[in-house]
Every structure is written in structure tokens, then in C-alpha cells.
Design a protein around this motif. Structure first.
Motif, PDB file in Angstrom:
ATOM      1  N   PRO A 108       0.821  -1.210   0.000  1.00 62.13           N
ATOM      2  CA  PRO A 108       0.000   0.000   0.000  1.00 62.13           C
ATOM      3  C   PRO A 108       0.859   1.265   0.000  1.00 62.13           C
ATOM      4  CG  PRO A 108      -0.836  -1.584   1.592  1.00 62.13           C
ATOM      5  CD  PRO A 108       0.485  -2.112   1.128  1.00 62.13           C
ATOM      6  N   THR A 109       0.351   2.296  -0.643  1.00 58.72           N
ATOM      7  CA  THR A 109       1.097   3.554  -0.731  1.00 58.72           C
ATOM      8  C   THR A 109       1.373   4.150   0.639  1.00 58.72           C
ATOM      9  OG1 THR A 109       0.098   4.043  -2.890  1.00 58.72           O
ATOM     10  CG2 THR A 109       1.060   5.889  -1.695  1.00 58.72           C
ATOM     11  N   TRP A 110       0.415   3.997   1.568  1.00 58.17           N
ATOM     12  CA  TRP A 110       0.606   4.599   2.884  1.00 58.17           C
ATOM     13  C   TRP A 110       1.768   3.950   3.631  1.00 58.17           C
ATOM     14  CZ3 TRP A 110       0.466   1.888   7.428  1.00 58.17           C
ATOM     15  CH2 TRP A 110      -0.158   0.637   7.416  1.00 58.17           C
ATOM     16  N   VAL A 111       2.050   2.692   3.352  1.00 55.71           N
ATOM     17  CA  VAL A 111       3.192   2.027   3.994  1.00 55.71           C
ATOM     18  C   VAL A 111       4.496   2.611   3.457  1.00 55.71           C
ATOM     19  CG1 VAL A 111       4.403  -0.156   4.298  1.00 55.71           C
ATOM     20  CG2 VAL A 111       1.892  -0.102   4.368  1.00 55.71           C
ATOM     21  N   TRP A 112       4.561   2.796   2.136  1.00 57.77           N
ATOM     22  CA  TRP A 112       5.734   3.422   1.535  1.00 57.77           C
ATOM     23  C   TRP A 112       5.945   4.824   2.113  1.00 57.77           C
ATOM     24  CZ3 TRP A 112       9.371   1.080  -1.135  1.00 57.77           C
ATOM     25  CH2 TRP A 112       9.067  -0.082  -1.861  1.00 57.77           C
ATOM     26  N   GLN A 113       4.846   5.565   2.225  1.00 63.47           N
ATOM     27  CA  GLN A 113       4.961   6.939   2.725  1.00 63.47           C
ATOM     28  C   GLN A 113       5.407   6.967   4.178  1.00 63.47           C
ATOM     29  OE1 GLN A 113       1.500   9.350   2.118  1.00 63.47           O
ATOM     30  NE2 GLN A 113       2.417  11.175   2.986  1.00 63.47           N
ATOM     31  N   LEU A 114       4.885   6.050   4.980  1.00 63.09           N
ATOM     32  CA  LEU A 114       5.273   5.978   6.386  1.00 63.09           C
ATOM     33  C   LEU A 114       6.767   5.714   6.524  1.00 63.09           C
ATOM     34  CD1 LEU A 114       3.996   6.009   9.277  1.00 63.09           C
ATOM     35  CD2 LEU A 114       4.000   3.511   9.149  1.00 63.09           C
TER      36      LEU A 114
END
Length: 446
Positions: A108-114
Motif C-alpha cells: 500500500p502507498t501509505w506504507v511506503w509513505q510511512l
């Protein structure tokens, strides 16, 4: 020192705004770029000179009142710091450098962003722990590398060229110079200029400049040198925008300067070009993030050395800002941006007023000391009302009576409705200074 100052100013917004100006203005880019440079470079440089001549931002703001100095200082620091600019550095660089390559990974994109923002802020915090050595981290390494990357992009555009420049479009359909001037506000470098001098002054002291007068003079020279460098870079990026717009037409309603740069690099270099512009964004955003964390930490350590009985060191304050910015960049940044834009627009007229009065202090303002209070009061009230009207619109509401009242102000449609109140405040201040001279003008005379 000039390159250090440049590195602290030059972030993602400074990359994308001039490119977007060129892509929209097309054949009218010279006029649009001139207007942009006047506000995006001229005002910040004047801000540095004004603050240097006054002996610092607090000395300048104290000419209005000490309480005003503290309130405005906090508002500026929080706005250009953890509430807006610092979180945006991580989010913008992530979208430019990571998102194009993270799709299709199954993560998920939010994991990359985190993960990205955690690493981004951790490294920024480490570098910011030694603000007196920022000239080594930014001036000698990151700044020159950023400039080199921009030069490569510019030379590539000159070599490849493009079709004929497009006709002006969107907001640049007419009055290109005025539109460029207003868009120069979006860099918000004038607000940053009022406080970046803190870190630059520390660096200059480390070079053996002990005299306060000489320190202020050297800070002013660094500001002028930065201005010259920014003019050259903005002119180059405006040309890059013209070339990009001639190759791939932009949609002013939906595209951004980031789109302009991505379109160009993808056309010229393919995936390598996307990685290239992503690297430019990472470097620019990291430079600004580090400078802002250092500036905010220095300010709060000086003004709030103790909180709730605890000793708050620079290290602790910078950690607080890094952690807070990390959280905001991953949750709710879009809402923060929507709220911050009207706030920033309200702070800018006040900052411009202070700078203008400071620049004519020796020949005018010192003889009419009350002009500081009355001019800032009139401008501040107008800016506050405009901010309230804008915030109502952001949250889906409206205040028709306020919108109607503000519309009566000359130049309000150009976001310059505060000019008439400034003139009124100036006149009141002159009259008040003559009728009732100030008994104590400590800090007013140079």
C-alpha cells in the motif's frame, strides 16, 4: 554562506512554481517571470536586509510592541514550520520520487509513505543537531549538488528545445506580470527570510566574525548573493517550463509545476528522467526541511527554555518538531494546507509592511515611531478579516457581508486590498507621532 542560504530557501515550491509560470505564460513568460522574481526574490532579499539593519526580527517587531513581536514570531515560525512547510517537504518529495516507482509492488502507498517520511525526518533531525555546521552539510554538499542538477536540466532543454512557445493560458491569459507577482507569494520566502537569519548569523559567528555590526553586514551580503542566485535559477526554470509546455500542453486547472517537470523529463529521458527529477525534489526538500527544523528549534529554545517545569533544550525542541511533522505528513496534510494558505496570505501583508517601514527607518520611520503600530494595526485587521472570509470558504461556508465589504477595497481582486488600510495607518501614525511623541523610543533609533 550564500549557497547555504540558497539551500535553506530553495524547496519543492521554488522548483515547481517558476516552471508552472513558464508553462502557462508561454510566449509571455519574460513578463510573467519578471513579476514572479520581483515578489519571490525581491521581497525576501529586502526582508533579509531589513532584519539585518534592525538587528534581528524581534528588534524590528518590537517597534510595534513586545507582545506583537512574540505573537507574530510564533505565528510565522509555526506556519513556515511544523504546521505547513516542514510536513510538505516530505510529502512532496515522496510523491515525486517514490510514488511513480511504488505502483505494482503490492505494498500500500501509505506504507511506503510511512517508511519514507520516517527516514526523511530522522536524517533531517540528525543534520539539524549542529546548526552551526549547516554550511558544511548544505552549503558545501547539498546546495551545489542541487544547483548542478538544475543546470543539467536547463542545458538539456537548451539542447533539445521544443516547439514554438504556446499562447498564454489559464490565469496567465492576461496581466502576466501581475499574475506572476502574486504567484511569487506562494514560495512564502519573505516569511522564512525573517527568521533564517538566525541560523546564518550563527554560522557567520563560527567563522570568527564577532562584531554584531559586521555580523549583520555579512548576513545582508549573504542575502544579496542568494537573491542573485535565485534570479538565475528562476529564469532557467521558467524557460524549462516554456519548453515543457510546448512539448506537452498543461491543464492549468489540474496540473502543477511538478507535472510540468515530470512531463519534460519523461519525454526527454524516459524513466531515468522521472528518477532524475525525483532526486532533485528529494535534495531540495531535505535542504529546506533541515533548515526549518533548525530555525524552529533555535527559536523555541530561546523563547521557551522551560515547559511544564521541564528544561527544553534545542535537541528536544527539534525532536518535537520532527516528530510532529512526521505525524502531520502522514495524516491530514491536505487539510492543514487548505487551512494554512489563508493564514499565510494574512501574514504576508504584515511582513511586507514591517519590511517597508524598516527600510526607510533612518530617514522616515524613526521620526514618526507610531507609524509602526498604526500601519501594522490597519493592515493586520484587514488581513485578519480577509483570512476569516477565506477560511469560511475553505470549510464550505460563506460570509457574504464580509466578502461584499472587502470587495470595496481598491485592488482587492489582486489580493492587495491591504494597501489602502496601510496608507490610512501611516497617516494616523504620522499625526499621532506629532501630537503625542513617544516618551521612550528604545529600540527605535539605530
Amino acid at each position: 554562506m550564500t549557497v547555504t542560504f540558497f539551500s535553506m530557501f530553495f524547496g519543492a515550491g521554488n522548483l515547481i512554481f517558476p516552471a508552472f509560470v513558464g508553462a502557462q505564460a508561454g510566449i509571455a513568460t519574460p513578463a510573467a517571470a519578471l513579476g514572479f522574481i520581483v515578489s519571490a526574490v525581491g521581497l525576501p532579499v529586502l526582508g533579509v536586509l531589513a532584519v539585518s539593519s534592525a538587528g534581528g526580527f524581534e528588534q524590528l517587531a518590537n517597534r510595534v510592541s513586545q507582545r506583537f513581536s512574540l505573537v507574530l514570531g510564533l505565528a510565522i515560525i509555526l506556519t513556515i514550520g511544523p504546521c505547513f512547510a516542514i510536513p510538505r517537504t516530505a510529502t512532496t518529495s515522496f510523491e515525486m520520487a517514490v510514488v511513480p516507482f511504488s505502483s505494482g509492488t503490492g505494498i500500500p502507498t501509505w506504507v511506503w509513505q510511512l517508511a519514507y517520511s520516517l527516514l526523511f525526518f530522522a536524517l533531517s533531525y540528525v543534520v539539524a543537531q549542529h546548526p552551526e555546521k549547516l554550511s558544511n552539510a548544505l552549503g558545501k554538499v547539498m546546495g551545489p549538488l542541487l544547483i548542478a542538477l538544475i543546470v543539467v536540466l536547463f542545458i538539456s532543454c537548451v539542447a533539445i528545445g521544443g516547439s514554438s512557445p504556446t499562447a498564454p493560458m489559464g490565469d496567465y491569459g492576461d496581466n502576466q506580470m501581475a499574475r506572476g507577482f502574486l504567484d511569487g507569494y506562494q514560495t512564502m520566502d519573505l516569511l522564512a527570510a525573517l527568521y533564517f537569519g538566525i541560523v546564518i548569523s550563527v554560522n557567520i559567528s563560527q567563522l570568527g566574525v564577532d562584531s554584531p555590526a559586521q555580523n549583520r553586514r555579512e548576513t545582508g551580503y549573504a542575502g544579496l548573493g542568494t537573491g542573485v542566485l535565485l534570479v538565475v535559477i528562476y529564469a532557467a526554470l521558467s524557460y524549462v517550463g516554456v519548453v515543457s509546455g510546448s512539448i506537452t500542453t498543461v491543464d492549468p486547472a489540474h496540473d502543477t509545476g511538478a507535472t510540468v517537470l515530470t512531463n519534460l523529463t519523461q519525454t526527454m529521458f524516459g524513466p531515468v528522467g522521472t528518477a532524475f527529477v525525483g532526486l532533485v525534489f528529494i535534495i531540495a526538500c531535505f535542504n529546506v526541511c533541515t533548515g526549518l527544523i533548525s530555525t524552529c528549534g533555535t527559536y523555541f529554545q530561546r523563547h521557551f527554555p522551560r515547559m511544564a517545569g521541564l528544561r527544553m533544550t534545542y535537541r528536544i525542541w527539534s525532536a518535537v518538531f520532527a516528530v510532529f511533522s512526521f505525524v502531520v505528513s502522514n495524516a491530514g496534510l491536505s487539510a492543514i494546507i487548505k487551512v494554512s494558505v489563508p493564514v499565510l496570505a494574512a501574514l504576508y501583508p504584515i511582513a511586507i509592511t514591517l519590511v517597508a517601514l524598516a527600510l526607510v527607518h533612518r530617514v522616515f520611520s524613526v521620526h514618526f515611531p507610531r507609524v509602526y503600530f498604526w500601519t501594522v494595526l490597519c493592515v493586520g485587521l484587514t488581513a485578519l478579516l480577509d483570512c476569516i472570509a477565506s477560511l469560511a470558504d475553505v470549510f464550505g461556508g460563506s460570509l457574504p457581508w464580509l466578502d461584499t465589504a472587502l470587495a470595496y477595497l481598491p485592488l482587492h481582486q489582486f489580493q492587495l486590498g491591504w494597501l489602502l488600510p496601510a496608507v490610512i495607518g501611516l497617516i494616523i501614525g504620522i499625526v499621532h507621532s506629532r501630537i503625542s511623541p513617544m516618551p521612550n523610543t528604545v529600540g527605535m533609533a539605530e
